[in-house]
Design a protein around this motif. Sequence first.
Motif, mmCIF file in Angstrom:
data_model
loop_
_atom_site.group_PDB
_atom_site.id
_atom_site.type_symbol
_atom_site.label_atom_id
_atom_site.label_comp_id
_atom_site.label_asym_id
_atom_site.label_seq_id
_atom_site.Cartn_x
_atom_site.Cartn_y
_atom_site.Cartn_z
ATOM 1 N N GLU A 164 0.751 -1.250 0.104
ATOM 2 C CA GLU A 164 -0.058 0.193 -0.020
ATOM 3 C C GLU A 164 0.815 1.409 0.057
ATOM 4 N N GLN A 165 2.009 1.150 -0.532
ATOM 5 C CA GLN A 165 2.850 2.222 -0.625
ATOM 6 C C GLN A 165 3.610 2.564 -2.143
ATOM 7 N N VAL A 166 4.088 3.637 -2.350
ATOM 8 C CA VAL A 166 4.433 3.826 -3.533
ATOM 9 C C VAL A 166 6.172 4.645 -3.363
ATOM 10 N N THR A 167 6.921 4.221 -3.995
ATOM 11 C CA THR A 167 8.232 5.009 -3.916
ATOM 12 C C THR A 167 8.331 6.024 -4.735
ATOM 13 N N VAL A 168 8.673 7.279 -4.077
ATOM 14 C CA VAL A 168 8.949 8.349 -4.793
ATOM 15 C C VAL A 168 10.587 9.135 -4.839
ATOM 16 N N GLN A 169 11.020 8.987 -5.959
ATOM 17 C CA GLN A 169 12.435 9.387 -6.008
ATOM 18 C C GLN A 169 12.596 10.718 -6.822
ATOM 19 N N ILE A 170 13.358 11.567 -6.186
ATOM 20 C CA ILE A 170 13.856 12.985 -6.814
ATOM 21 C C ILE A 170 15.267 12.900 -7.213
ATOM 22 N N THR A 171 15.422 13.117 -8.539
ATOM 23 C CA THR A 171 16.671 13.296 -9.018
ATOM 24 C C THR A 171 16.787 14.544 -10.048
ATOM 25 N N LYS A 172 18.048 14.808 -10.265
ATOM 26 C CA LYS A 172 18.430 15.633 -11.276
ATOM 27 C C LYS A 172 19.182 15.090 -12.379
ATOM 28 N N ASN A 173 19.209 15.707 -13.413
ATOM 29 C CA ASN A 173 20.118 15.424 -14.644
ATOM 30 C C ASN A 173 19.873 14.061 -15.244
ATOM 31 N N ASN A 174 18.775 13.519 -15.527
ATOM 32 C CA ASN A 174 18.269 12.381 -15.824
ATOM 33 C C ASN A 174 18.894 11.186 -15.013
ATOM 34 N N GLY A 175 18.606 11.416 -13.734
ATOM 35 C CA GLY A 175 18.849 10.345 -12.434
ATOM 36 C C GLY A 175 20.422 10.387 -12.166
ATOM 37 N N LYS A 176 21.124 11.127 -12.668
ATOM 38 C CA LYS A 176 22.764 11.073 -12.148
ATOM 39 C C LYS A 176 22.970 11.753 -10.977
ATOM 40 N N GLU A 177 22.075 12.436 -10.478
ATOM 41 C CA GLU A 177 22.333 12.878 -8.866
ATOM 42 C C GLU A 177 20.804 12.906 -8.391
ATOM 43 N N LYS A 178 21.154 12.037 -7.038
ATOM 44 C CA LYS A 178 19.822 11.777 -6.564
ATOM 45 C C LYS A 178 19.796 12.616 -5.327
ATOM 46 N N ILE A 179 18.609 13.222 -5.412
ATOM 47 C CA ILE A 179 18.233 14.193 -4.128
ATOM 48 C C ILE A 179 17.545 13.535 -2.981
ATOM 49 N N THR A 180 16.685 12.757 -3.265
ATOM 50 C CA THR A 180 15.918 11.905 -2.087
ATOM 51 C C THR A 180 15.144 10.662 -2.636
ATOM 52 N N GLU A 181 14.730 9.921 -1.671
ATOM 53 C CA GLU A 181 13.833 9.158 -2.189
ATOM 54 C C GLU A 181 13.313 8.516 -0.751
ATOM 55 N N LYS A 182 11.867 8.383 -1.120
ATOM 56 C CA LYS A 182 10.839 7.992 0.189
ATOM 57 C C LYS A 182 9.831 7.046 -0.282
ATOM 58 N N LYS A 183 9.493 6.035 0.906
ATOM 59 C CA LYS A 183 8.518 5.181 0.686
ATOM 60 C C LYS A 183 7.321 5.934 1.152
ATOM 61 N N VAL A 184 6.334 5.971 0.516
ATOM 62 C CA VAL A 184 5.072 6.605 0.950
ATOM 63 C C VAL A 184 3.651 6.039 1.003
ATOM 64 N N GLU A 185 3.211 6.097 2.016
ATOM 65 C CA GLU A 185 1.830 5.383 2.034
ATOM 66 C C GLU A 185 0.932 6.100 1.203
ATOM 67 N N ILE A 186 -0.036 5.200 0.585
ATOM 68 C CA ILE A 186 -1.173 5.628 -0.292
ATOM 69 C C ILE A 186 -2.471 4.940 0.262
ATOM 70 N N THR A 187 -3.467 5.659 -0.258
ATOM 71 C CA THR A 187 -4.869 5.124 0.118
ATOM 72 C C THR A 187 -5.608 5.091 -1.568
ATOM 73 N N ASP A 188 -6.791 4.807 -1.727
ATOM 74 C CA ASP A 188 -7.339 4.620 -3.030
ATOM 75 C C ASP A 188 -7.513 6.054 -3.459
ATOM 76 N N GLU A 189 -7.404 6.358 -4.691
ATOM 77 C CA GLU A 189 -7.619 7.599 -5.312
ATOM 78 C C GLU A 189 -6.388 8.711 -5.001
ATOM 79 N N THR A 190 -5.364 8.163 -4.463
ATOM 80 C CA THR A 190 -4.269 9.273 -4.237
ATOM 81 C C THR A 190 -3.695 9.472 -5.478
ATOM 82 N N THR A 191 -3.446 10.816 -5.809
ATOM 83 C CA THR A 191 -2.844 11.152 -6.853
ATOM 84 C C THR A 191 -1.249 11.466 -6.699
ATOM 85 N N VAL A 192 -0.514 11.665 -7.578
ATOM 86 C CA VAL A 192 0.832 11.972 -7.368
ATOM 87 C C VAL A 192 0.987 13.442 -6.795
ATOM 88 N N MET A 193 0.261 14.252 -7.093
ATOM 89 C CA MET A 193 -0.089 15.774 -6.343
ATOM 90 C C MET A 193 -0.218 15.472 -5.077
#
Length: 133
Positions: free
Chosen positions: A38-67
Amino acid sequence: MKQLLLIVTAIMMLLAGCGTNETKKPADQPKTEESIREQVTVQITKNNGKEKITEKKVEITDETTVMDVMKENFEIKTEYEDSFITSIEGIEGSQKDKTSWFISVNGEEAMKGAKEITLKPGDSVEFDLHPYE
C-alpha cells in the motif's frame, strides 16, 4: 474430602489453561506484505537520474494522486492551479537554463499532470530536473 480436592484441582487446571492470550494492537504488529504494497516509492533526482536528491516510501490510499503524495511528503511549489510543480525541496527549474521537473511513473514519462495521475500500490514515481530542449 478427596473428591473436593480433586474438583478444586481440576477447576484450577482448567482456569490456568484458559489464561489470557494477549494480542498485539495493529500498530504493534509487523507490517504484512499486503500493507507494504500500500505504498509507492518516490525518487527525486537531477540530470536524468545522475544526481539523487532523495527517495521515500510513501503510504497511499485509493484515489491518491501524484500531487497528493508530493504535497503531503515534500516541500513543493506549484503554478497554474496546482497543475505544474515548479520546485521540489527548494530546487527550482529555470527558464534561463531551460530546466523543468519531469515526472515518470513506473519508468514511463507521464503524459498528464501530477494531479491527474492516480497511483496504485507498488508504483514507482520519479521526478527529475533536467533540460527540456
